[in-house]
Design a protein around this motif. Structure first.
Motif, short mmCIF file in Angstrom:
data_model
loop_
_atom_site.label_atom_id
_atom_site.label_comp_id
_atom_site.label_asym_id
_atom_site.label_seq_id
_atom_site.Cartn_x
_atom_site.Cartn_y
_atom_site.Cartn_z
N GLY A 1 43.60 42.12 35.44
CA GLY A 1 42.24 42.19 34.92
C GLY A 1 41.26 41.45 35.82
O GLY A 1 40.19 41.95 36.13
N ALA B 1 41.70 40.75 38.93
CA ALA B 1 41.65 41.41 40.23
C ALA B 1 40.78 42.65 40.20
O ALA B 1 40.22 43.06 41.21
N ALA B 2 40.68 43.28 39.03
CA ALA B 2 39.88 44.49 38.92
C ALA B 2 38.41 44.18 39.16
O ALA B 2 37.63 45.08 39.49
N TYR C 1 36.03 43.01 41.59
CA TYR C 1 36.11 43.00 43.05
C TYR C 1 35.88 41.64 43.67
O TYR C 1 36.50 41.28 44.66
#
Lengths: 163, 278
Positions: B61, B63-64, B66
């Motif tokens: 989550g 890492a999503a 950016y």
């Protein structure tokens, strides 16, 4: 070796280093490597975004279906203990989840969403292998492949011992 | 409490866990497990199963978003993940053999020491005297990140690669044994032994804990320790929290992150000590 006197501490950004991280201010190596890493990170981010959103959607939909199908879950407290005890009645094998999905069982949908979530870090490593290969970074192709192999092996072993 | 109330409450607690976890590079498992077992009376096996899910949710989550990817050092993370994953495999197998109580005590001691060491370093943005490290040079691990709160680009050099690998193996073993992501061990290892700036350590740990957790997740999932009524809202809540938390990382001052981390470490350390001793 670069003729540098020592590690730099923080300092104001140069005037041309606006927002992009992939520019010559990186001390990590030639610009080529820096650009490659940024593209890789962007690709990984996108794969993860899709995976995460999909997983979240499926889990929420699954929970909604479950509660829609069991009106009693909304009010009484009696059911809670049964739902949260060990060896509860929810599918946890691939076959069981498949059967549950065929029967539009809410719990199976949630499990599918969770499986999707569990797969996202594996995807992340797999994408990194591909992109290190594209950048011809042999050391890191090997390194990331080793990580991927280890992760896949543990997943397979887990399936074998568990279900 | 009715099932729907339970699901909503667990969701809310998980959002908090996700925010804290993604901000500090922890998996949220260290918050989720005590909350579920002590707060909701959930059996430990199911709490650990949900914990594994929350670790992966925090990792993916965050890492999503950016921004997190720019701060983390992917090369260092991938490099260290070799031994972390091997450790998780080892830990998964050792799970039946070692007395858990001993583990809690060891864990508590290590965390306590890490908290103290990080406390001393809390005002440093980047280490001043970093010893040259051949592997770090050859693998081009050194990098730069932009610290939004400080308003500057920070260049750093990486060192202690061998020590880092060894520490990550230990973190991996603990991960497999306790069903956590071991971010609490990884962040101090990167911060203290490898001299990565705290934000980079945190962001890189976020990447690593997800991969480490997958190594144990398969076993827990297929054994039936992942209950949709528990792990479902945990996953949803942590994902929501982690995405929000990662936005905070850029804007928060590094020193503050360290302080919050130290407090969380100290709290976990005491919890673990109590579990091991009582």
């Amino acid at each position: 070796m670069r003729a540098r006197s020592g590690p730099r501490t923080s300092r104001p950004p140069r005037e041309d280093a606006t927002n992009s991280g992939a520019d010559a201010s990186r001390s990590g190596g030639p610009d080529d490597a820096a650009h490659g890493t940024e593209a890789l990170e962007r690709a990984i981010g996108m794969v993860l975004r899709v995976g995460v959103m999909l997983s979240l959607a499926v889990v929420v939909i699954g929970l909604a279906i479950t509660f829609a199908g069991h009106g009693s879950y909304l009010g009484s407290s009696a059911g809670l203990h049964n739902l949260t005890k060990v060896r509860g009645a929810f599918p946890h094998t691939l076959a069981g989840i498949g059967r549950g999905l065929a029967g539009l069982q809410g719990e199976a949908v949630v499990m599918l969403g969770l499986l999707l979530l569990l797969v996202t870090p594996v995807l992340r490593v797999a994408v990194s292998v591909a992109l290190f290969a594209l950048r011809r970074d042999r050391a890191f192709v090997i390194i990331s492949s080793v990580v991927l192999a280890t992760v896949l092996a543990s997943f397979v072993l887990g399936k074998a011992t568990g279900g | 409490m009715s099932p729907v109330e339970f699901v909503v409450l667990v969701f809310l607690v998980s959002v908090v866990a996700g925010v804290l976890g993604s901000l500090l590079g922890l998996g949220g498992g260290v918050i989720v497990v005590p909350a579920l077992t002590l707060g909701f009376g959930i059996p430990i096996e199911l709490a650990v199963g949900a914990s594994i899910v929350s670790v992966i949710a925090t990792s993916s989550g965050a890492a999503a978003a950016y921004l997190k990817e720019r701060i983390s050092n992917l090369r260092v993370g991938t490099f260290l993940q070799i031994t972390a994953s091997l450790g998780a495999l080892t830990g998964g197998y050792l799970a039946g053999v070692l007395p858990q109580r001993l583990l809690y005590v060891v864990f508590a001691v290590v965390l306590g020491y890490s908290a103290l060491a990080m406390l001393r370093k809390r005002h440093e943005l980047v280490s001043a005297d970093v010893k040259p490290d051949r592997w770090a040079d050859e693998l081009r691990l050194h990098d730069t990140y932009h610290d939004e709160a400080a308003g500057t680009d920070v260049a750093y050099r990486v060192t202690g690669t061998r020590v880092g690998l060894a520490l990550m193996y230990v973190a991996g073993v603990v991960s497999g044994l306790l069903g956590i992501g071991s971010g609490a061990l990884k962040v101090p290892a990167m911060d203290l032994a490898m001299h990565l700036p705290i934000k980079v350590s945190s962001a890189t740990s976020n990447f690593m804990i997800g991969v480490t957790a997958v190594s144990s997740a398969g076993i827990y999932f297929f054994r039936g320790d992942v209950d949709p009524f528990i792990a479902g809202p945990v996953a949803a809540g942590v994902l929501v929290g982690a995405v929000g938390g990662s936005r905070l990382l850029g804007r928060t001052e590094s020193a503050r992150i360290r302080v919050v981390f130290i407090i969380v470490l100290a709290w976990i350390s005491i919890q673990m000590l109590l579990k091991g001793v009582l």
